[in-house]
Scaffold this motif. Structure first.
Motif, PDB file in Angstrom:
ATOM      1  N   SER A   1       0.827  -1.211   0.000  1.00 54.88           N
ATOM      2  CA  SER A   1       0.000   0.000   0.000  1.00 54.88           C
ATOM      3  C   SER A   1       0.860   1.259   0.000  1.00 54.88           C
ATOM      4  O   SER A   1       1.821   1.368   0.769  1.00 54.88           O
ATOM      5  N   GLY A   2       0.502   2.189  -0.865  1.00 54.24           N
ATOM      6  CA  GLY A   2       1.219   3.452  -0.933  1.00 54.24           C
ATOM      7  C   GLY A   2       2.494   3.416  -1.721  1.00 54.24           C
ATOM      8  O   GLY A   2       3.205   4.423  -1.789  1.00 54.24           O
ATOM      9  N   MET A   3       2.835   2.278  -2.340  1.00 49.72           N
ATOM     10  CA  MET A   3       4.131   2.128  -2.993  1.00 49.72           C
ATOM     11  C   MET A   3       3.991   1.942  -4.508  1.00 49.72           C
ATOM     12  O   MET A   3       4.874   1.376  -5.147  1.00 49.72           O
TER      13      MET A   3
ATOM     14  N   GLY B   1       3.511   8.861  -4.197  1.00 48.39           N
ATOM     15  CA  GLY B   1       3.359   7.596  -3.477  1.00 48.39           C
ATOM     16  C   GLY B   1       2.492   7.727  -2.246  1.00 48.39           C
ATOM     17  O   GLY B   1       2.595   6.933  -1.328  1.00 48.39           O
ATOM     18  N   SER B   2       1.606   8.734  -2.221  1.00 45.47           N
ATOM     19  CA  SER B   2       0.965   9.114  -0.961  1.00 45.47           C
ATOM     20  C   SER B   2      -0.444   8.566  -0.798  1.00 45.47           C
ATOM     21  O   SER B   2      -1.240   9.143  -0.082  1.00 45.47           O
TER      22      SER B   2
ATOM     23  N   ALA C   1      -0.647  -2.294   8.003  1.00 46.73           N
ATOM     24  CA  ALA C   1      -1.288  -2.289   6.683  1.00 46.73           C
ATOM     25  C   ALA C   1      -0.480  -3.114   5.694  1.00 46.73           C
ATOM     26  O   ALA C   1      -1.046  -3.850   4.869  1.00 46.73           O
ATOM     27  N   HIS C   2       0.840  -3.021   5.757  1.00 41.91           N
ATOM     28  CA  HIS C   2       1.679  -3.796   4.846  1.00 41.91           C
ATOM     29  C   HIS C   2       1.644  -5.282   5.189  1.00 41.91           C
ATOM     30  O   HIS C   2       1.709  -6.137   4.289  1.00 41.91           O
TER      31      HIS C   2
ATOM     32  N   ALA D   1       7.953   7.710  -2.225  1.00 43.35           N
ATOM     33  CA  ALA D   1       8.158   8.002  -0.807  1.00 43.35           C
ATOM     34  C   ALA D   1       7.584   6.878   0.055  1.00 43.35           C
ATOM     35  O   ALA D   1       6.581   6.245  -0.296  1.00 43.35           O
ATOM     36  N   GLN D   2       8.227   6.621   1.187  1.00 47.51           N
ATOM     37  CA  GLN D   2       7.834   5.542   2.094  1.00 47.51           C
ATOM     38  C   GLN D   2       7.022   6.125   3.249  1.00 47.51           C
ATOM     39  O   GLN D   2       7.460   7.060   3.925  1.00 47.51           O
ATOM     40  N   PRO D   3       5.806   5.600   3.495  1.00 49.31           N
ATOM     41  CA  PRO D   3       5.061   6.061   4.670  1.00 49.31           C
ATOM     42  C   PRO D   3       5.873   5.847   5.946  1.00 49.31           C
ATOM     43  O   PRO D   3       6.335   4.734   6.221  1.00 49.31           O
ATOM     44  N   VAL D   4       6.067   6.878   6.713  1.00 54.27           N
ATOM     45  CA  VAL D   4       6.984   6.811   7.843  1.00 54.27           C
ATOM     46  C   VAL D   4       6.542   5.798   8.890  1.00 54.27           C
ATOM     47  O   VAL D   4       7.363   5.158   9.557  1.00 54.27           O
TER      48      VAL D   4
END
Length: 496
Positions: free
Chosen positions: A37-39, A46-47, A57-58, A162-165
């Protein structure tokens, strides 16, 4: 044939596995590359749901892929960060996971966030909760780019998101051991990891590494950098197929090898001396009326906070402290908090605090102090070599690590004695084990080269037949002579 589920590291998605998937499928295997998700490349920075995407979630992403595959047993492959959602999914679907493959990945346990493997254990995110994707030379912070062509590096730059923090900071939650199933480690040697390093960790590292010598754990090496799916897709596919067939090197170190008979004793006979405790510091006191010079012994690590006895209560450091006292010095030992590779700044603070406590004691001549570092505690010598105070008369180093090994990315750059030593450094007493781990020996060689180039004073004590940690492993006349010689050299520097 095997069925693979492939989960990539940070900033990347299923696209990074394209060549590997093609090769696996050509061999007759099934292969599923997961985009978490998000990637998804090309989305708005990537948001997608960036504020909501976290490690859980991952994990659920990987669980959904597992649930959608008919094959009863799968091989889950986690690269770098990807091992976190892989382990989380394997924990939730243990009956479906036939094997976990750690592809140039860490060894997280329950409660560990992915960010713990980074310098200072932290990541910088923007206001929208995203860690910007690296580009160009910035990729090196996340792993060696050795073997990547210019085209492959451009592809990383172009498709990275961008990677979700929260995927990096949320702790991994597991209900069982990650090693309750067949496991394979694939080590990328150009990134600093190799089977010899793992053998060293099993033999000399914290107890948690002993599981790597279990009969269901195998290893492969790939002569490339941290992104083998781009730099060596063919060899990587071959290794994955062999891992699924339960091939791989098993470690020669027995998981439950008994300690040597002398493990509970120091290698020298040391007369008992009074010992006084001051917080994390113990003072071993000589027979003296006047203040005496002191030597502070700094243990290595990482160590477990639950380790018992603690380092200063171990036979090794009780022995060193008592031997210093027998030579007319105050022998100081401490327990510092180097619990992980990201803890060097905290451990350095503990050492600095211990030094001030020792110097302030009325039984100590605060202008005549030596610091003596062991093993991976050697990295803590960097500050003292770079900017020595006038009261620091010498630095001793015994089977030390003197530069961060290539895959110790969580160690801040400041902790590099090979880069810190110079003409202004205090005299160094260096005890070198002839049977040292090759990765550690390379750091000692780098230190010697830097010291020779700068004109630093180094007293070298070679112990040809000694191993790393010889006080426990090798009670011989050679090692006893080496300890006596090093202690006499330290005494000479602090008393002259």
């Amino acid at each position: 044939m095997a069925v693979f589920v492939l989960v990539s590291g940070p900033f990347t998605g299923g696209w990074v596995w394209q060549e590997v998937v093609e090769r696996l499928r050509a061999s007759g295997a099934e292969a599923y590359a997961v985009t978490l998700s998000g990637m998804v490349p090309g989305t708005e920075a990537g948001s997608v749901r960036a504020g909501e995407v976290d490690l859980e979630a991952h994990v659920e992403d990987v669980v959904r892929v597992i649930d959608g595959i008919e094959a009863p047993e799968l091989v889950l492959v986690g690269h770098d960060y990807g091992i976190h959602p892989v382990l989380g999914a394997a924990d939730r679907r243990p009956d479906r996971c036939g094997r976990v493959v750690y592809l140039d990945a860490g060894m997280p346990a329950d409660g560990d966030p992915a960010a713990a493997s980074l310098p200072d254990g932290s990541v910088a995110a923007s206001a929208d909760g995203l860690v910007p994707a690296p580009s160009g030379g910035q990729w090196e912070r996340w792993g060696s780019t050795a073997g990547l062509s210019a085209e492959a590096l451009e592809r990383l730059d172009r498709l990275a998101v961008a990677q979700p923090v929260r995927t990096l900071t949320q702790p991994l939650r597991l209900t069982g051991s990650p090693f309750d199933r067949p496991t394979t480690g694939v080590l990328c040697t150009a990134n600093g990891s190799g089977i010899s390093m793992v053998e060293m960790l099993v033999a000399s590292g914290p107890p948690r590494f002993r599981v790597l010598a279990g009969p269901r754990v195998g290893f492969f090496e790939l002569d490339t950098g941290h992104w083998p799916m781009l730099s060596a897709p063919g060899p990587l596919a071959d290794v994955l197929l062999r891992a699924a067939a339960d091939e791989g090197t098993r470690l020669a170190v027995a998981e439950s090898a008994p300690p040597p008979a002398h493990a509970g004793s120091f290698l020298l006979d040391v007369p008992r001396r009074p010992r006084v405790r001051r917080g994390r510091v113990d003072l071993h006191l000589p027979e003296a009326e006047e203040p005496r010079p002191a030597v502070l012994f700094v243990h290595g690590g990482p160590v477990s906070p639950e380790q018992r006895p603690t380092p200063r209560e171990s036979a090794t450091f009780l022995g060193y402290g008592g031997h210093a006292a027998a030579l007319g010095l105050v022998g100081a030992t401490l327990d510092h908090r180097l619990y992980g590779l990201g803890d060097y700044p905290r451990a350095a603070g503990d050492v600095a605090e211990a030094v001030e406590l020792v110097r302030a004691d009325p039984r100590v001549d605060g202008e005549r102090i030596a610091l003596w570092f062991f093993s991976a505690g050697g990295l803590l010598a960097a500050d003292w070599l770079a900017a020595p105070p006038p009261w620091l008369r010498c630095v001793a180093l015994t089977y030390p690590v003197l530069a961060p090994p290539p895959d110790w990315r969580a160690v801040p750059a400041r902790f590099d004695p090979a880069g810190a030593v110079g003409a202004s450094s205090p005299p160094v007493v260096l005890t070198r084990a002839g049977l040292e781990h090759p990765v550690f020996q390379a750091t000692v060689d780098a230190f010697r080269t830097a010291a020779d180039r700068s004109g630093a004073t180094v007293d070298l004590i070679d112990v040809p037949l000694a191993h790393h940690g010889f006080e426990t492993l090798d009670h011989t006349e050679e090692t006893r002579a080496a300890v006596r010689r090093a202690a006499r050299a330290v005494r000479r520097y602090v008393t002259e």
